[in-house]
Design an enzyme around this catalytic site. Structure first.
Site, PDB file in Angstrom:
ATOM      1  N   GLU A   1       0.889  -1.174   0.000  1.00  0.00           N
ATOM      2  CA  GLU A   1       0.000   0.000   0.000  1.00  0.00           C
ATOM      3  C   GLU A   1       0.917   1.211   0.000  1.00  0.00           C
ATOM      4  OE1 GLU A   1      -3.225  -0.166  -0.104  1.00  0.00           O
ATOM      5  OE2 GLU A   1      -3.517  -2.282   0.316  1.00  0.00           O
TER       6      GLU A   1
ATOM      7  N   CYS B   1      -2.926   8.857   3.002  1.00  0.00           N
ATOM      8  CA  CYS B   1      -2.639   8.259   1.690  1.00  0.00           C
ATOM      9  C   CYS B   1      -3.810   8.479   0.744  1.00  0.00           C
ATOM     10  CB  CYS B   1      -2.365   6.778   1.853  1.00  0.00           C
ATOM     11  SG  CYS B   1      -3.649   5.935   2.799  1.00  0.00           S
TER      12      CYS B   1
END
Ligand code: NAP
Length: 523
Positions: free
Chosen positions: A257, A296
């Site tokens: 990720e 993010c």
């Protein structure tokens, strides 16, 4: 000097030999403690997970493992106020930002505890429907999903020390795989305290959940075919990890990720001043301020049709100017400091890169006006909005993730296909949004964005009151994205378990297959 934080490995608290680094309150720069930067005995930690944690978890049913998750959630929630305060002290989070991380952690554990309760006594899954393989129905096939007989190494980013640790742990533990969790060093105090609470509560069997502070670089030497690494962080670190022999030659699994240049697209049908326009402005600016842009999933690129560009610019500038930055302990502050001196340096360098192709509308990457800060201390970046005239030529905007309260407004023609082409210049992201009330625009933009994003958020007047915005990661929906975002996938309800499960096809005499599958839960 205070002693460095200990790791919890092999069933006890241990010192990690070697140098230490100071942990600093990003608002005041006061030193809060020290963390190790060396490596503990990782061979022993991995062996402890294999010999103690793995059998203890795998003998439990899904429902029993769910009870462990529930115990974790409750043990942490019982200390919510303490954890929220610590999140502010060690991460520069406002109260709202702290809740986002800490409540996100306990909420995700509780979500998976509930899902697990519905899985009952099963220890594996039967995947989908069986098929007939021969001319007669007696020769048949099924697919099983069984827990891997390995260890999960979880490496987390600095921005969500609580949620990042717990969302990963929930999935691995529910699958029956023991965890060694490694928080990012700069905000490790919060993760460390959470593990202390879990240990004190006796929430988990010995070896099921170990805490590693310091360097994880050597852990890969000890991993093999059944092991899993779930990494969250920058794509630069991910690129280093991907090359390791444990993945390239020994077949351990790696889930990444990573970075993302998330976008928000204003639909051509949306009138300035409408409910959908206001939702767009609200969610864009919320993403700039929340966690000082260190998410993010935060919107970095804001696309507005040329026809409504001026109105979008005016509304965004007015809204960004409303954001109060400063000491996150002050009630009116919506944007605290970034988490560390390194982050401040990175954000400033990123802003300089953006200046090569965009001009500042609000802020310039400096500290700006701060509430409750009377000295020059703290890692502050004032909310900063840029605009570029040519979206296709604004190379830096599509290439560099500036991990702070920084966004860029970009014009486009209003054509959904063009919006998707501009978003694609980011080479893969976690989430992008389209704001529209026109079903045709929604369809064309959503399908144009989908190959480039792990999630698409469709904002409209119909959901304006309910919308959580694109920045919130929900355990029921998958999180991850293609390309730059790492190509990984987490959460998404039971889908997230698949990282820790082996899908195995089974073929043979149908009654025998039925006998084997009887103990499993059909998906
Ligand atoms: P980072 O510098 O890549 O560090 C991430 C983690 O990797 C930290 O725990 C770090 O430990 C560790 N690490 C660094 N080098 C390593 C190595 N060679 N071997 C093993 N571990 C290593 O990233 P960050 O600055 O913490 O996080 C910011 C980035 O994370 C941003 O780019 C953001 O977009 C991304 N992020 C993505 C998601 C997502 O879900 N996609 C979520 C949050 C953040 P130390 O701290 O001890 O160096």
């Amino acid at each position: 000097m205070t002693a460095a934080l200990q790791s919890h490995l092999g069933g006890r608290w241990v010192d990690v030999p070697g140098a230490t680094v100071p942990l600093v309150d990003p608002t005041t720069e006061a030193v809060l403690g020290h963390a190790p930067s060396g490596a503990p005995d990782l061979a022993a930690a991995v062996a402890h997970a294999r010999t103690r944690g793995l059998p203890a978890l795998q003998e439990l049913s899904f429902a029993r493992r769910g009870e462990l998750l529930s115990a974790m959630s409750k043990a942490l929630h019982a200390h919510r106020d303490e954890l929220l305060d610590l999140s502010t002290t060690c991460g520069g989070n406002t109260r709202g930002d702290a809740k986002f991380d800490v409540d996100g952690a306990t909420g995700t554990l509780a979500f998976y505890a509930k899902l697990a309760a519905g899985l009952g006594d099963a220890r594996f899954f039967v995947d989908g429907e069986g098929v007939q393989l021969g001319r007669s129905p007696k020769f048949a096939g099924e697919h099983l999903l069984v827990p891997r007989r390995g260890v999960a190494i979880h490496i987390n980013a600095f921005n969500f020390p609580a949620w990042g640790m717990c969302e990963k742990a929930a999935l691995a533990l529910l699958a029956g795989v023991p965890v060694i969790t490694k928080p990012a060093t700069s905000t490790a105090l919060l993760a460390h305290r959470m593990v202390e609470l879990l240990v004190e509560a006796g929430a988990l069997p010995d070896g099921a959940f170990q805490l590693l502070l310091g360097s994880a670089r050597e852990v890969f030497e000890h991993l093999g075919a059944q092991d899993v690494v779930a990494f969250t962080g920058s794509s630069d670190t991910a690129a280093v990890l991907r090359r390791h022999d444990c993945f390239v030659r020994r077949g351990a699994r790696l889930n990444v990720e990573a970075d993302s240049l998330n976008a928000a697209v204003l639909g051509p049908d949306v009138e300035p001043g409408s409910e959908t326009f206001d939702l767009f402005v609200r969610e864009v600016v919320h993403d700039m301020a929340q966690k000082a842009g260190q998410k993010c999933t935060a919107i970095r690129r804001v696309l507005a049709p040329r026809a409504t560009l001026e109105a979008a610019r005016e509304a965004l500038v007015a809204e960004v100017r409303q954001v109060r930055a400063g000491d996150p302990r002050q009630r009116e502050v919506r944007c605290g400091p970034v988490a560390s001196a390194d982050q401040l340096r990175d954000v400033r360098a990123g802003v300089e890169r953006l200046k090569a192709c965009a001009r500042p509308l609000v802020g310039d990457g400096g500290r700006g006006a701060l509430v409750g800060v009377t000295d020059e201390k703290g890692f502050f970046v004032g909310p900063t909005l840029f605009e570029a005239d040519d979206a296709f030529a604004a190379e830096a905007v599509h290439r560099h993730e500036v991990f702070g309260p920084v966004q860029t407004l970009l014009p486009y023609s209003g054509e959904p296909d063009e919006a998707a082409r501009i978003v694609a210049l980011g080479e893969g992201g976690l989430v992008s949004s389209v704001y529209t009330d026109d079903p045709e625009v929604a369809l064309r933009t959503a399908l144009g964005l989908a190959p480039w994003n792990g999630r698409v958020n469709v904002g409209s007047a119909k959901v304006a009151a309910d919308s959580l915005g694109p920045g919130a990661v929900l355990p029921a929906l998958v999180h991850g994205g293609p390309g730059r975002a790492g190509g990984g996938e987490e959460l998404g309800g039971l889908r997230g378990l698949s990282l820790y499960l082996q899908r195995t096809a089974l073929q043979g005499y149908k009654p025998l297959l039925e006998r084997i599958g009887a103990g499993g839960r059909r998906t």
